[in-house]
Write a protein that holds these residues in place. Structure first.
Motif, PDB file in Angstrom:
ATOM      1  N   ASN A  29       0.792  -1.297   0.145  1.00 38.81           N
ATOM      2  CA  ASN A  29      -0.196  -0.030  -0.051  1.00 38.81           C
ATOM      3  C   ASN A  29       0.925   1.278   0.017  1.00 38.81           C
ATOM      4  N   LYS A  30       2.028   1.205  -0.642  1.00 33.69           N
ATOM      5  CA  LYS A  30       2.969   2.492  -0.576  1.00 33.69           C
ATOM      6  C   LYS A  30       3.512   2.619  -2.212  1.00 33.69           C
TER       7      LYS A  30
ATOM      8  N   VAL B 118      -0.391 -12.477  -4.492  1.00 36.68           N
ATOM      9  CA  VAL B 118       0.722 -12.882  -5.442  1.00 36.68           C
ATOM     10  C   VAL B 118       1.470 -11.827  -5.869  1.00 36.68           C
ATOM     11  N   THR B 119       2.820 -12.013  -5.655  1.00 34.51           N
ATOM     12  CA  THR B 119       3.731 -11.082  -5.800  1.00 34.51           C
ATOM     13  C   THR B 119       4.021 -10.655  -7.385  1.00 34.51           C
ATOM     14  N   ALA B 120       4.619  -9.624  -7.715  1.00 33.28           N
ATOM     15  CA  ALA B 120       4.950  -9.276  -8.927  1.00 33.28           C
ATOM     16  C   ALA B 120       5.663 -10.229  -9.792  1.00 33.28           C
ATOM     17  N   THR B 121       6.394 -11.069  -9.172  1.00 38.66           N
ATOM     18  CA  THR B 121       6.866 -12.273  -9.775  1.00 38.66           C
ATOM     19  C   THR B 121       6.247 -13.344  -9.892  1.00 38.66           C
ATOM     20  N   GLY B 122       4.972 -13.332  -9.459  1.00 42.35           N
ATOM     21  CA  GLY B 122       3.918 -14.439  -9.784  1.00 42.35           C
ATOM     22  C   GLY B 122       4.054 -15.472  -8.696  1.00 42.35           C
ATOM     23  N   GLN B 123       4.827 -15.190  -7.466  1.00 46.98           N
ATOM     24  CA  GLN B 123       4.848 -15.956  -6.359  1.00 46.98           C
ATOM     25  C   GLN B 123       3.583 -15.981  -5.295  1.00 46.98           C
TER      26      GLN B 123
ATOM     27  N   GLY C 261      -9.677  -1.844   6.856  1.00 42.64           N
ATOM     28  CA  GLY C 261      -8.595  -1.750   5.970  1.00 42.64           C
ATOM     29  C   GLY C 261      -8.528  -2.829   4.956  1.00 42.64           C
ATOM     30  N   ALA C 262      -7.334  -2.814   4.009  1.00 39.41           N
ATOM     31  CA  ALA C 262      -7.170  -3.486   2.893  1.00 39.41           C
ATOM     32  C   ALA C 262      -5.803  -3.657   2.455  1.00 39.41           C
ATOM     33  N   ILE C 263      -5.410  -4.586   1.916  1.00 35.51           N
ATOM     34  CA  ILE C 263      -4.073  -4.795   0.849  1.00 35.51           C
ATOM     35  C   ILE C 263      -4.407  -4.286  -0.429  1.00 35.51           C
ATOM     36  N   ARG C 264      -4.278  -3.195  -0.794  1.00 36.90           N
ATOM     37  CA  ARG C 264      -4.883  -2.661  -1.769  1.00 36.90           C
ATOM     38  C   ARG C 264      -3.667  -2.738  -3.205  1.00 36.90           C
ATOM     39  N   THR C 265      -2.487  -2.506  -2.777  1.00 41.81           N
ATOM     40  CA  THR C 265      -1.480  -2.659  -3.866  1.00 41.81           C
ATOM     41  C   THR C 265      -0.168  -3.485  -3.305  1.00 41.81           C
TER      42      THR C 265
ATOM     43  N   PRO D 186       1.443  -2.353  -8.810  1.00 43.05           N
ATOM     44  CA  PRO D 186       0.231  -3.189  -9.196  1.00 43.05           C
ATOM     45  C   PRO D 186      -0.697  -3.341  -8.223  1.00 43.05           C
ATOM     46  N   ALA D 187      -2.095  -3.545  -8.488  1.00 39.63           N
ATOM     47  CA  ALA D 187      -2.816  -3.738  -7.293  1.00 39.63           C
ATOM     48  C   ALA D 187      -2.702  -5.333  -7.067  1.00 39.63           C
ATOM     49  N   ALA D 188      -3.092  -5.481  -5.598  1.00 36.58           N
ATOM     50  CA  ALA D 188      -2.833  -6.658  -5.070  1.00 36.58           C
ATOM     51  C   ALA D 188      -3.677  -7.498  -5.522  1.00 36.58           C
TER      52      ALA D 188
END
Length: 401
Positions: A75-76, A354-359, A375-379, A390-392
């Motif tokens: 979220n940063k 899912v991380t940016a590398t697909g993990q 609250g939420a994990i948005r990005t 990227p969006a989470a």
């Protein structure tokens, strides 16, 4: 150098619309920023060129980035600027001009040396709230000393109490001093926002900001319960007591046939139920043990009776038996136990992203839980200089690299 474009964060969360600039590194300042970001604040993290925040490479690293980073910096947005140059500081000032909150955890005096003390910044942005986290605070005789969480935990009184009597103190395997300071910082920011809202006037359309000064050792000391008044009133210097809670009985860790459990039997009615469950009604019905003062005086005898019962039984049986009679009890969790526990998952405390590398990665959920504006994990956590992370995504949503 152009001021970087930061996309507006999608509305959502109780802090939506709040703009935060994070200058801190590693743990205390960034944990405060993470917490504000989890609840909707737009957090712009300023990182030095080259390696960025050192936390990117701390502990377990996969695909070139610490998995811890995926939590601490979710979220940063990330902006790369060199605060040691005039140009970098000018760009940071422009970001701060439009901010509501500035977080920094440099050594006191560092920002002043760069011409970015609170007075200078507030002259340009009177509504600015500045969260300053340091080892010893912004004033006092120790202000210029370097301060880490390990030292703060010792100075705050916590480390002396940790461990077994007569042995060197131990530490928790996490940086409690940093996290406690961060949480106190978040409280301070929310209080300052409330005060700012009350100070709105034609001369100050956003209201007046202020400095939130958090010292690591003070955050630890604030959690030390009755430590100081007991010393002041009776000269009591509390000593380490291992897994027990001094003066409150029974409350301890107890050996079982295949491990350990913790039992909190220190409520008067709970104590009676506990003694009945272990077959020691003689102790449960003793008049001098009906209240905590009497039990504290005979704590060794009570703990021995409980251990004599638990040591003959496996953990699962001890937990099941005591839960049946509403005695607080629990096994001592490892992270594997946490990951496999259905209550953690039912409460949303283990999220899968899912991380940016697909993990696919499991990360801690959001605390606290708000019923109307959660609250939420948005990005995802940004790459170095990534202003629009990227969006989470969750594994069940699919992923396209």
């Amino acid at each position: 150098m152009r001021t970087p474009h930061i996309p507006q964060t999608q509305d959502g969360g109780p802090l939506s619309g709040l703009k935060v600039i994070e200058l801190g590194q590693l743990i205390a300042g960034p944990f405060a920023g993470k917490t504000l970001g989890d609840f909707g604040a737009q957090v712009i993290k300023v990182e030095p060129p080259g390696t960025g925040d050192p936390l990117r490479q701390w502990r377990v690293v996969q695909d070139g980035t610490s998995v811890w980073w995926q939590v601490q910096s979710r979220n940063k947005h990330s902006v790369v600027l060199d605060l040691r140059t005039d140009e970098g500081r000018a760009e940071v000032r422009r970001l701060i001009d439009e901010a509501d909150v500035l977080i920094e955890n440099f050594k006191p005096g560092t920002l002043e040396k760069w011409g970015m003390g609170y007075e200078a910044l507030a002259a340009r942005n009177p509504g600015l709230i500045m969260l300053r986290i340091s080892g010893y605070g912004q004033d006092g005789p120790y202000r210029d000393l370097p301060g880490f969480a390990v030292v703060a935990e010792a100075m705050g009184g916590l480390r002396h109490l940790m461990g077994e009597p007569g042995r060197p103190p131990v530490r928790a395997g996490v940086s409690l001093g940093d996290t406690l300071a961060a949480l106190h910082g978040v409280i301070g920011v929310l209080l300052a926002l409330q005060a700012r809202a009350k100070s709105v006037s034609p001369e100050a359309p956003k209201g007046r900001g202020q400095v939130v000064d958090v010292a690591l050792y003070e955050a630890v000391f604030n959690c030390m319960e009755s430590l100081l008044p007991e010393y002041s009133a009776a000269g009591v210097v509390r000593q380490p007591a291992g897994s027990a809670l001094p003066g409150i009985a029974p409350s301890n860790a107890y050996r079982c046939a295949d491990g350990q459990v913790v039992i909190g039997g220190n409520g008067d009615s709970i104590y009676k139920r506990l003694m009945a469950a272990i077959g020691r009604d003689d102790l449960g019905d003793a008049p001098d043990l009906a209240h905590n003062a009497g039990r504290a005086a005979r704590v060794d005898e009570i703990d021995a009776a409980i251990t004599a019962w638990t040591v003959q039984r496996p953990v699962a049986e001890v937990v099941a038996t005591l839960q049946t009679v509403s005695v607080p009890v629990g096994r001592i969790y490892t992270v594997q136990d946490i990951a496999e526990d259905p209550h953690y998952r039912a409460r949303g405390m283990i999220e899968r992203i899912v991380t940016a590398t697909g993990q696919v990665l499991e990360v801690p959920g959001i605390v606290p839980k708000l019923s109307a504006t959660p609250g939420a994990i948005r990005t995802l956590a940004p790459g170095l200089g990534e202003t629009d992370p990227p969006a989470a995504r969750r594994p069940e949503q699919g992923y396209s690299a």
